[in-house]
Design a protein around this motif. Structure first.
Motif, short mmCIF file in Angstrom:
data_model
loop_
_atom_site.label_atom_id
_atom_site.label_comp_id
_atom_site.label_asym_id
_atom_site.label_seq_id
_atom_site.Cartn_x
_atom_site.Cartn_y
_atom_site.Cartn_z
N VAL A 3 -3.17 3.98 -7.26
CA VAL A 3 -3.71 4.21 -5.92
C VAL A 3 -3.76 2.87 -5.19
O VAL A 3 -4.22 1.87 -5.74
CB VAL A 3 -5.13 4.81 -6.00
CG1 VAL A 3 -5.75 4.95 -4.62
CG2 VAL A 3 -5.11 6.15 -6.72
N GLN A 4 -3.24 2.86 -3.99
CA GLN A 4 -3.26 1.64 -3.17
C GLN A 4 -4.55 1.65 -2.34
O GLN A 4 -4.84 2.62 -1.64
CB GLN A 4 -2.05 1.59 -2.26
CG GLN A 4 -1.98 0.32 -1.43
CD GLN A 4 -0.73 0.28 -0.58
OE1 GLN A 4 -0.33 1.28 0.01
NE2 GLN A 4 -0.11 -0.87 -0.52
N VAL A 5 -5.30 0.56 -2.43
CA VAL A 5 -6.50 0.38 -1.64
C VAL A 5 -6.14 -0.54 -0.48
O VAL A 5 -5.47 -1.56 -0.67
CB VAL A 5 -7.65 -0.23 -2.47
CG1 VAL A 5 -8.87 -0.50 -1.61
CG2 VAL A 5 -8.01 0.70 -3.63
N ILE A 6 -6.56 -0.15 0.71
CA ILE A 6 -6.24 -0.92 1.92
C ILE A 6 -7.54 -1.42 2.54
O ILE A 6 -8.45 -0.62 2.81
CB ILE A 6 -5.48 -0.05 2.93
CG1 ILE A 6 -4.21 0.51 2.28
CG2 ILE A 6 -5.16 -0.83 4.20
CD1 ILE A 6 -3.59 1.67 3.03
N ILE A 7 -7.61 -2.72 2.72
CA ILE A 7 -8.75 -3.36 3.38
C ILE A 7 -8.26 -3.85 4.73
O ILE A 7 -7.28 -4.58 4.80
CB ILE A 7 -9.28 -4.56 2.57
CG1 ILE A 7 -9.65 -4.14 1.14
CG2 ILE A 7 -10.46 -5.21 3.27
CD1 ILE A 7 -9.93 -5.31 0.22
N SER A 8 -8.93 -3.45 5.79
CA SER A 8 -8.51 -3.89 7.12
C SER A 8 -9.73 -4.19 7.97
O SER A 8 -10.83 -3.70 7.70
CB SER A 8 -7.62 -2.85 7.80
OG SER A 8 -8.27 -1.62 7.88
N LEU A 9 -9.51 -5.01 8.98
CA LEU A 9 -10.58 -5.32 9.93
C LEU A 9 -10.81 -4.13 10.85
O LEU A 9 -9.85 -3.45 11.24
CB LEU A 9 -10.22 -6.54 10.77
CG LEU A 9 -10.32 -7.89 10.10
CD1 LEU A 9 -9.87 -8.98 11.07
CD2 LEU A 9 -11.74 -8.17 9.64
N LEU A 57 -5.64 -9.22 12.15
CA LEU A 57 -5.06 -9.52 10.84
C LEU A 57 -4.34 -8.30 10.30
O LEU A 57 -4.74 -7.17 10.56
CB LEU A 57 -6.15 -9.89 9.83
CG LEU A 57 -6.95 -11.14 10.09
CD1 LEU A 57 -8.07 -11.24 9.07
CD2 LEU A 57 -6.07 -12.37 9.99
N GLU A 58 -3.32 -8.55 9.52
CA GLU A 58 -2.66 -7.47 8.80
C GLU A 58 -3.61 -6.97 7.71
O GLU A 58 -4.40 -7.74 7.16
CB GLU A 58 -1.38 -7.98 8.14
CG GLU A 58 -0.28 -8.35 9.12
CD GLU A 58 0.23 -7.14 9.87
OE1 GLU A 58 0.43 -6.07 9.25
OE2 GLU A 58 0.43 -7.26 11.09
N PRO A 59 -3.55 -5.70 7.38
CA PRO A 59 -4.38 -5.19 6.29
C PRO A 59 -4.03 -5.87 4.97
O PRO A 59 -2.91 -6.36 4.79
CB PRO A 59 -4.04 -3.71 6.24
CG PRO A 59 -3.49 -3.39 7.58
CD PRO A 59 -2.80 -4.64 8.04
N TYR A 60 -4.96 -5.88 4.07
CA TYR A 60 -4.79 -6.45 2.73
C TYR A 60 -4.76 -5.28 1.77
O TYR A 60 -5.60 -4.38 1.86
CB TYR A 60 -5.96 -7.37 2.43
CG TYR A 60 -5.77 -8.24 1.23
CD1 TYR A 60 -5.15 -9.48 1.35
CD2 TYR A 60 -6.21 -7.85 -0.02
CE1 TYR A 60 -4.99 -10.31 0.24
CE2 TYR A 60 -6.05 -8.67 -1.13
CZ TYR A 60 -5.43 -9.89 -0.98
OH TYR A 60 -5.27 -10.71 -2.08
N THR A 61 -3.82 -5.24 0.87
CA THR A 61 -3.70 -4.11 -0.04
C THR A 61 -3.62 -4.56 -1.50
O THR A 61 -3.19 -5.67 -1.80
CB THR A 61 -2.46 -3.26 0.29
OG1 THR A 61 -1.29 -4.04 0.04
CG2 THR A 61 -2.46 -2.80 1.73
N PHE A 62 -4.06 -3.67 -2.36
CA PHE A 62 -3.88 -3.87 -3.80
C PHE A 62 -3.78 -2.49 -4.45
O PHE A 62 -4.20 -1.49 -3.87
CB PHE A 62 -5.00 -4.71 -4.42
CG PHE A 62 -6.39 -4.13 -4.31
CD1 PHE A 62 -6.93 -3.40 -5.35
CD2 PHE A 62 -7.16 -4.33 -3.17
CE1 PHE A 62 -8.21 -2.88 -5.26
CE2 PHE A 62 -8.44 -3.82 -3.08
CZ PHE A 62 -8.97 -3.09 -4.13
N VAL A 63 -3.20 -2.45 -5.63
CA VAL A 63 -2.99 -1.19 -6.34
C VAL A 63 -3.83 -1.16 -7.60
O VAL A 63 -3.87 -2.13 -8.36
CB VAL A 63 -1.50 -0.99 -6.68
CG1 VAL A 63 -1.29 0.27 -7.52
CG2 VAL A 63 -0.66 -0.94 -5.41
N ILE A 64 -4.50 -0.03 -7.80
CA ILE A 64 -5.24 0.20 -9.04
C ILE A 64 -4.42 1.19 -9.87
O ILE A 64 -4.20 2.32 -9.44
CB ILE A 64 -6.63 0.76 -8.75
CG1 ILE A 64 -7.43 -0.24 -7.92
CG2 ILE A 64 -7.36 1.09 -10.05
CD1 ILE A 64 -8.79 0.24 -7.51
#
Length: 93
Positions: free
Chosen positions: A35-41, A47-54
């Protein structure tokens, strides 16, 4: 009757609903292998969103909630640090 098992995406989405931040939004989407988690302002176009995969396997850990919080906080920290446009450690400045 036991509750039905949640999908990996539903599990992450449920966990993300437990977090609120005045500047950041969180969402989760399907991703191959996890699952990709997306962190955005919340303020758009800065800023571009920051993503990571769990990975799916990480969601099976009985301490998943604590591990998720640790990951989320670490990635938020990384996201904020990467937004610096200048620091004393920039070479040639």
């Amino acid at each position: 009757m036991p509750a039905p098992d949640l999908s990996s995406l539903e599990k992450i989405q449920a966990e993300l609903r437990r977090y609120e931040h005045p500047l950041l939004e969180f969402q989760a989407v399907e991703h191959p292998g996890g699952v990709q988690v997306i962190i955005s302002l919340k303020v758009a176009d800065i800023l571009e969103p920051y993503t990571f995969v769990i990975p799916h396997r990480d969601l099976q850990d009985p301490r998943y909630g604590w591990r998720f919080q640790n990951l989320l906080f670490n990635y938020i920290h990384d996201y904020m640090i990467e937004t610096f446009t200048h620091t004393p450690h920039h070479i040639g400045t």
